[in-house]
Design a protein around this motif. Structure first.
Motif, mmCIF file in Angstrom:
data_model
loop_
_atom_site.group_PDB
_atom_site.id
_atom_site.type_symbol
_atom_site.label_atom_id
_atom_site.label_comp_id
_atom_site.label_asym_id
_atom_site.label_seq_id
_atom_site.Cartn_x
_atom_site.Cartn_y
_atom_site.Cartn_z
ATOM 1 N N ARG A 6 51.232 -7.808 -7.174
ATOM 2 C CA ARG A 6 51.677 -8.321 -6.118
ATOM 3 C C ARG A 6 50.925 -8.794 -4.813
ATOM 4 O O ARG A 6 50.934 -9.801 -4.437
ATOM 5 C CB ARG A 6 52.743 -7.445 -5.500
ATOM 6 N N ARG A 7 49.703 -7.794 -4.983
ATOM 7 C CA ARG A 7 48.687 -8.109 -3.738
ATOM 8 C C ARG A 7 47.996 -9.296 -4.410
ATOM 9 O O ARG A 7 47.648 -10.241 -3.607
ATOM 10 C CB ARG A 7 47.835 -7.031 -3.784
ATOM 11 N N GLY A 8 47.786 -9.663 -5.691
ATOM 12 C CA GLY A 8 47.133 -10.968 -6.075
ATOM 13 C C GLY A 8 48.088 -12.354 -5.775
ATOM 14 O O GLY A 8 47.582 -13.222 -5.161
ATOM 15 N N ARG A 9 49.278 -11.922 -5.818
ATOM 16 C CA ARG A 9 50.213 -13.163 -5.693
ATOM 17 C C ARG A 9 50.126 -13.551 -4.122
ATOM 18 O O ARG A 9 49.930 -14.669 -3.589
ATOM 19 C CB ARG A 9 51.770 -12.970 -6.104
ATOM 20 N N VAL A 53 48.868 -17.159 -2.441
ATOM 21 C CA VAL A 53 49.846 -17.842 -1.755
ATOM 22 C C VAL A 53 49.079 -17.903 -0.231
ATOM 23 O O VAL A 53 49.094 -19.259 0.377
ATOM 24 C CB VAL A 53 51.259 -17.256 -1.585
ATOM 25 N N ALA A 54 48.513 -16.995 0.224
ATOM 26 C CA ALA A 54 47.596 -17.096 1.616
ATOM 27 C C ALA A 54 46.654 -18.129 1.301
ATOM 28 O O ALA A 54 46.352 -18.793 2.263
ATOM 29 C CB ALA A 54 47.276 -15.688 1.999
#
Length: 137
Positions: free
Chosen positions: A43-46, A50-51
């Motif tokens: 989730r953190r990687g996504r 995206v950022a």
């Protein structure tokens, strides 16, 4: 533990399962074995991805607008009078330096348009080009 004849042993929790032999299993599994493993993002990687894409898009958009403003064909400044802004000068004073016909507000707008100024704020040391009807100071 004794195995019951005729029944397959059930895997227990924690048992390591070996991959099936080549040719067995679904086609997708065979394709995955031949190439690189699939990419899995946490989730953190996504969120980071995206950022990063959003920041890159904003940077490209900002640079594109800056390039468009820089590359825009402005009026020619050849033969025009130029003034170097001194400490305490205002655009209004520069425009009103020629007493005569016309409203200084119109001349201020002409100077801003000619020099590509977004607002009437000028800084000392800036060189301003003046329209033909506005003499230098």
């Amino acid at each position: 533990m004794s195995a019951v004849p005729g029944k397959a042993a059930r895997p227990r929790w924690g048992d390591v399962q070996r991959p099936a032999a080549a040719g067995a299993g679904p086609v997708g599994a065979q394709a995955r074995k031949a190439g690189a493993p699939p990419i899995r993002l946490t989730r953190r990687g996504r969120i980071v991805l995206v950022a990063l894409i959003a920041a890159l898009s904003l940077a490209v958009g900002w640079l594109g607008t800056r390039a468009a403003v820089t590359a825009s064909a402005g009026p020619s400044v050849e033969g025009l009078t130029s003034v170097t802004v001194q400490e305490g000068d205002t655009l209004w004073e520069i425009a009103a330096a020629n007493p005569g016909e016309g409203d200084p507000a119109v001349r201020v707008r002409e100077i801003m348009d000619l020099n590509g100024l977004p607002d009437p704020l000028i800084r000392p040391g800036t060189t301003l080009y003046l329209p033909r009807d506005v003499p230098g100071q």
